[in-house]
Scaffold this motif. Structure first.
Motif, PDB file in Angstrom:
ATOM      1  N   ARG A 177       0.873  -1.175   0.000  1.00 16.36           N
ATOM      2  CA  ARG A 177       0.000   0.000   0.000  1.00 16.36           C
ATOM      3  C   ARG A 177       0.911   1.225   0.000  1.00 16.36           C
ATOM      4  O   ARG A 177       1.454   1.621   1.026  1.00 16.36           O
ATOM      5  N   GLU A 178       1.092   1.822  -1.178  1.00 17.72           N
ATOM      6  CA  GLU A 178       2.119   2.848  -1.341  1.00 17.72           C
ATOM      7  C   GLU A 178       1.813   4.130  -0.575  1.00 17.72           C
ATOM      8  O   GLU A 178       2.707   4.888  -0.226  1.00 17.72           O
ATOM      9  N   ARG A 179       0.538   4.420  -0.329  1.00 19.23           N
ATOM     10  CA  ARG A 179       0.195   5.662   0.357  1.00 19.23           C
ATOM     11  C   ARG A 179       0.378   5.582   1.861  1.00 19.23           C
ATOM     12  O   ARG A 179       0.301   6.581   2.559  1.00 19.23           O
ATOM     13  N   SER A 180       0.601   4.399   2.360  1.00 18.59           N
ATOM     14  CA  SER A 180       0.852   4.220   3.788  1.00 18.59           C
ATOM     15  C   SER A 180       1.868   3.087   3.938  1.00 18.59           C
ATOM     16  O   SER A 180       1.955   2.209   3.088  1.00 18.59           O
ATOM     17  N   PRO A 181       2.651   3.099   4.997  1.00 21.34           N
ATOM     18  CA  PRO A 181       3.673   2.060   5.158  1.00 21.34           C
ATOM     19  C   PRO A 181       3.065   0.734   5.606  1.00 21.34           C
ATOM     20  O   PRO A 181       3.303   0.249   6.709  1.00 21.34           O
ATOM     21  N   GLU A 182       2.265   0.139   4.717  1.00 21.00           N
ATOM     22  CA  GLU A 182       1.595  -1.115   5.035  1.00 21.00           C
ATOM     23  C   GLU A 182       1.788  -2.123   3.907  1.00 21.00           C
ATOM     24  O   GLU A 182       1.829  -1.761   2.732  1.00 21.00           O
ATOM     25  N   VAL A 183       1.866  -3.378   4.294  1.00 23.07           N
ATOM     26  CA  VAL A 183       2.056  -4.486   3.348  1.00 23.07           C
ATOM     27  C   VAL A 183       0.984  -5.532   3.590  1.00 23.07           C
ATOM     28  O   VAL A 183       0.610  -5.804   4.737  1.00 23.07           O
ATOM     29  N   LEU A 184       0.470  -6.102   2.499  1.00 22.21           N
ATOM     30  CA  LEU A 184      -0.471  -7.212   2.599  1.00 22.21           C
ATOM     31  C   LEU A 184       0.225  -8.496   2.188  1.00 22.21           C
ATOM     32  O   LEU A 184       1.096  -8.503   1.306  1.00 22.21           O
ATOM     33  N   SER A 185      -0.174  -9.591   2.813  1.00 25.20           N
ATOM     34  CA  SER A 185       0.365 -10.904   2.465  1.00 25.20           C
ATOM     35  C   SER A 185      -0.775 -11.909   2.378  1.00 25.20           C
ATOM     36  O   SER A 185      -1.778 -11.798   3.085  1.00 25.20           O
ATOM     37  N   GLY A 186      -0.616 -12.891   1.497  1.00 23.23           N
ATOM     38  CA  GLY A 186      -1.626 -13.933   1.334  1.00 23.23           C
ATOM     39  C   GLY A 186      -0.958 -15.279   1.145  1.00 23.23           C
ATOM     40  O   GLY A 186       0.140 -15.369   0.585  1.00 23.23           O
ATOM     41  N   GLY A 187      -1.642 -16.335   1.610  1.00 24.71           N
ATOM     42  CA  GLY A 187      -1.014 -17.640   1.499  1.00 24.71           C
ATOM     43  C   GLY A 187      -1.987 -18.786   1.580  1.00 24.71           C
ATOM     44  O   GLY A 187      -3.197 -18.627   1.385  1.00 24.71           O
ATOM     45  N   GLU A 188      -1.452 -19.955   1.889  1.00 27.75           N
ATOM     46  CA  GLU A 188      -2.246 -21.171   1.857  1.00 27.75           C
ATOM     47  C   GLU A 188      -3.170 -21.323   3.062  1.00 27.75           C
ATOM     48  O   GLU A 188      -4.044 -22.193   3.062  1.00 27.75           O
ATOM     49  N   ASP A 189      -3.004 -20.475   4.078  1.00 23.82           N
ATOM     50  CA  ASP A 189      -3.929 -20.527   5.208  1.00 23.82           C
ATOM     51  C   ASP A 189      -5.236 -19.797   4.901  1.00 23.82           C
ATOM     52  O   ASP A 189      -6.144 -19.762   5.735  1.00 23.82           O
ATOM     53  N   GLY A 190      -5.337 -19.202   3.717  1.00 24.52           N
ATOM     54  CA  GLY A 190      -6.577 -18.549   3.294  1.00 24.52           C
ATOM     55  C   GLY A 190      -6.772 -17.154   3.841  1.00 24.52           C
ATOM     56  O   GLY A 190      -7.831 -16.553   3.643  1.00 24.52           O
ATOM     57  N   ALA A 191      -5.764 -16.625   4.518  1.00 26.28           N
ATOM     58  CA  ALA A 191      -5.887 -15.302   5.134  1.00 26.28           C
ATOM     59  C   ALA A 191      -5.082 -14.256   4.371  1.00 26.28           C
ATOM     60  O   ALA A 191      -3.975 -14.528   3.894  1.00 26.28           O
ATOM     61  N   VAL A 192      -5.651 -13.061   4.265  1.00 31.06           N
ATOM     62  CA  VAL A 192      -4.925 -11.877   3.812  1.00 31.06           C
ATOM     63  C   VAL A 192      -4.629 -11.059   5.059  1.00 31.06           C
ATOM     64  O   VAL A 192      -5.546 -10.671   5.792  1.00 31.06           O
ATOM     65  N   ARG A 193      -3.362 -10.824   5.327  1.00 32.60           N
ATOM     66  CA  ARG A 193      -2.965 -10.121   6.547  1.00 32.60           C
ATOM     67  C   ARG A 193      -2.356  -8.759   6.185  1.00 32.60           C
ATOM     68  O   ARG A 193      -1.558  -8.666   5.257  1.00 32.60           O
ATOM     69  N   LEU A 194      -2.738  -7.746   6.932  1.00 32.42           N
ATOM     70  CA  LEU A 194      -2.253  -6.386   6.728  1.00 32.42           C
ATOM     71  C   LEU A 194      -1.268  -6.046   7.847  1.00 32.42           C
ATOM     72  O   LEU A 194      -1.586  -6.185   9.028  1.00 32.42           O
ATOM     73  N   TRP A 195      -0.052  -5.598   7.446  1.00 33.68           N
ATOM     74  CA  TRP A 195       1.020  -5.331   8.401  1.00 33.68           C
ATOM     75  C   TRP A 195       1.403  -3.858   8.355  1.00 33.68           C
ATOM     76  O   TRP A 195       1.547  -3.282   7.277  1.00 33.68           O
ATOM     77  N   ASP A 196       1.587  -3.264   9.521  1.00 34.33           N
ATOM     78  CA  ASP A 196       2.080  -1.894   9.629  1.00 34.33           C
ATOM     79  C   ASP A 196       3.601  -1.959   9.771  1.00 34.33           C
ATOM     80  O   ASP A 196       4.121  -2.485  10.763  1.00 34.33           O
ATOM     81  N   LEU A 197       4.312  -1.417   8.789  1.00 34.14           N
ATOM     82  CA  LEU A 197       5.769  -1.500   8.810  1.00 34.14           C
ATOM     83  C   LEU A 197       6.387  -0.605   9.880  1.00 34.14           C
ATOM     84  O   LEU A 197       7.535  -0.806  10.276  1.00 34.14           O
ATOM     85  N   ARG A 198       5.644   0.391  10.355  1.00 38.65           N
ATOM     86  CA  ARG A 198       6.173   1.269  11.413  1.00 38.65           C
ATOM     87  C   ARG A 198       6.249   0.547  12.747  1.00 38.65           C
ATOM     88  O   ARG A 198       7.200   0.733  13.515  1.00 38.65           O
TER      89      ARG A 198
END
Length: 304
Positions: A177-198
């Motif tokens: 997410r370029e407008r905020s220091p956040e990254v999304l991840s997705g995988g085989e557990d079926g979850a999309v997780r949002l991480w705050d890099l700060r």
């Protein structure tokens, strides 16, 4: 399958070996050079091939123009992911990421610049690295894959600065997410997780498979790709030969057939430095990279 043959092997046997290698080839990853005129493709044999898009798209292009200008052995196993900085091509395989200078690659001097391995839990653990993501604002690289973690590497020092835990199975994809220091991840557990890099903490979890309209019990829970921003159209591909074009309303606008029986990688070249090379390329379960010049049909194929 072995990737090299002894020098003494007769020419006929070498040709048979190369034909069998192409027959069983899988192209996992693609990446466009910073200048926009070259395409890197990584396969299941650990090879990276560099194609000249400008030569292949030229009005004077010949069949030879659709072959790699250089191919080199980058990893011992598959090349699962690639990204480019202003100067470097970064490639990931089983347990490590490597750097190559684009300037040297184009001179056919494919010498490894450096390699890094995330701090895994045991020395025997060699998980695949399925996804690489550049975070330009902090000059860092995020790696994720088979150990269910997101690892952040400082590109200036080469040190790993943090590991993010939360996924319970393989991670397949990352998005920024370029407008905020956040990254999304997705995988085989079926979850999309949002991480705050700060804060290096997970701030939200979306368990997609729990939503009835998104449930796919016959296919499993896994998440294969992510995007955070889009234009008026979405491109998707996977099982089958077609690149699918979707409108944001969910309407399927077109299905464009390619040459591979299954697609694992899409790359849209939007480098402003080379508008004449603005193409979509698709690759997967074959030795070919399909080139689409107007998203309406396959113009031609590049080939290892």
């Amino acid at each position: 399958m072995e990737r090299a043959m002894p020098q003494a092997v007769p020419l006929g046997q070498m040709e048979v070996f190369q034909a069998l290698q192409r027959l069983h080839m899988i192209i996992f990853s693609q990446n466009v050079s910073p200048c926009g005129k070259f395409l890197a493709a990584g396969n299941n044999y650990g090879q990276i091939a560099i194609f000249s898009l400008s030569a292949a798209l030229s009005s004077e292009a010949k069949e030879e123009s659709k072959k790699p200008m250089v191919t080199f052995q980058a990893h011992d196993g598959p090349v699962y992911s690639m990204v480019s900085t202003d100067r470097h091509l970064l490639s990931a395989g089983d347990g490590e990421v490597k750097a190559w200078l684009w300037a040297e690659i184009l001179k056919k001097g494919c010498k490894e610049l450096w390699r890094r391995q995330p701090p895994y839990r045991t020395s025997l653990e060699v998980p695949e690295i399925n996804a690489l993501l550049l975070v330009p604002k902090e000059n860092s690289l995020i790696l994720a894959g088979g150990d269910c973690q997101l690892h952040t590497m400082d590109l200036e020092t080469g040190t790993f600065t943090r590991a993010l835990w939360g996924h319970t199975d393989y991670i397949h994809c990352l998005a920024l997410r370029e407008r905020s220091p956040e990254v999304l991840s997705g995988g085989e557990d079926g979850a999309v997780r949002l991480w705050d890099l700060r804060t290096a903490k997970e701030v939200q979890t979306i368990e997609v498979y729990k939503h009835e309209e998104c449930s796919r019990p016959h296919n499993g829970r896994w998440i294969g790709c992510l995007a955070t921003d889009s234009d008026w159209m979405i491109l998707s591909a996977g099982q089958g030969r077609c690149v699918n074009q979707w409108q944001l309303s969910g309407e399927l606008k077109a299905q464009v057939p390619g040459s591979s029986p299954g697609l694992l990688s899409l790359s849209l070249n939007q480098q402003p430095a080379a508008p004449e090379c603005k193409v979509l390329t698709a690759a997967g379960n074959s030795c070919r990279v399909d080139v689409f010049t107007n998203l309406g049909y396959r113009a031609f194929s590049l080939s290892f």
